[in-house]
Scaffold this motif. Sequence first.
Motif, short mmCIF file in Angstrom:
data_model
loop_
_atom_site.label_atom_id
_atom_site.label_comp_id
_atom_site.label_asym_id
_atom_site.label_seq_id
_atom_site.Cartn_x
_atom_site.Cartn_y
_atom_site.Cartn_z
N THR A 16 23.25 46.90 22.05
CA THR A 16 24.21 47.77 22.72
C THR A 16 24.34 47.35 24.18
O THR A 16 23.52 46.60 24.71
N THR A 17 25.34 47.91 24.82
CA THR A 17 25.47 47.75 26.26
C THR A 17 24.40 48.58 26.95
O THR A 17 23.77 49.45 26.33
N TRP A 18 24.21 48.30 28.21
CA TRP A 18 23.20 48.98 29.03
C TRP A 18 23.80 50.19 29.75
O TRP A 18 25.00 50.23 30.01
N GLU A 54 22.07 45.64 36.76
CA GLU A 54 23.42 45.81 37.31
C GLU A 54 24.28 44.58 36.99
O GLU A 54 25.47 44.70 36.69
N ARG A 55 23.68 43.40 37.05
CA ARG A 55 24.40 42.16 36.74
C ARG A 55 24.79 42.12 35.26
O ARG A 55 25.92 41.76 34.92
N HIS A 60 29.16 42.18 31.38
CA HIS A 60 29.77 42.67 30.15
C HIS A 60 31.16 43.25 30.43
O HIS A 60 32.11 43.00 29.68
N ARG A 61 31.26 44.02 31.49
CA ARG A 61 32.57 44.59 31.85
C ARG A 61 33.60 43.51 32.15
O ARG A 61 34.76 43.61 31.78
N TRP A 65 30.66 39.89 27.43
CA TRP A 65 29.37 39.42 26.93
C TRP A 65 28.40 39.22 28.08
O TRP A 65 28.80 38.99 29.21
N SER A 66 27.14 39.38 27.76
CA SER A 66 26.05 39.24 28.72
C SER A 66 24.77 39.33 27.92
O SER A 66 24.76 39.07 26.72
N LYS A 67 23.70 39.76 28.55
CA LYS A 67 22.47 40.13 27.84
C LYS A 67 22.58 41.61 27.54
O LYS A 67 22.97 42.41 28.40
N TRP A 68 22.27 42.00 26.30
CA TRP A 68 22.41 43.37 25.86
C TRP A 68 21.06 44.00 25.54
O TRP A 68 20.05 43.31 25.37
#
Length: 165
Positions: A16-18, A54-55, A60-61, A65-68
């Motif tokens: 999921t997102t953070w 925060e990064r 993701h925004r 994609w990013s680390k989830w």
Amino acid sequence: MTDREEILRTARLRLTTWLPEDVDDLAALHADREVMRHMTSGPQTREATRERLERFIAEHRARGWSKWRVEGASGFLGRAGFGVAHRSGHREVGYLLARAAWGAGLATELTRALRQWHEDHPEPALAPELRAYVLPGNAASCRVLEKAGFRAVGEEDGQLVFESG
């Protein structure tokens, strides 16, 4: 953002997102010396973890994609997802799981699912192959990547380079 967005689900995991309030879970993970032993950054302070969180949220925004956040039946287990690989123009897969999640095949399950997500969500500005970087001596991560269909392609900046393809 007040609700988590589910990114993907496997048989035993949910990504999921953070949320900003996840800092305690992530800080505990990043402070564990054994968990961070094979990370180039080593253990991190709460402040460094807050900045990293925060990064992840901002990435993701901005790009989707990013680390989830990784969750299992027992709750928070770690983080996993993508970054941009070291100067190579590839998306890089990465994961970090709490010790309670080790030895149960969760990292392989997770990496296979992330590889599929990468294939289903190509990033036109990046090379099509997915990369992973592993510090020498981290045999467990090498096995995870091989089981997930990656092959060793060389060494860069003192790390082993693996690639899907």
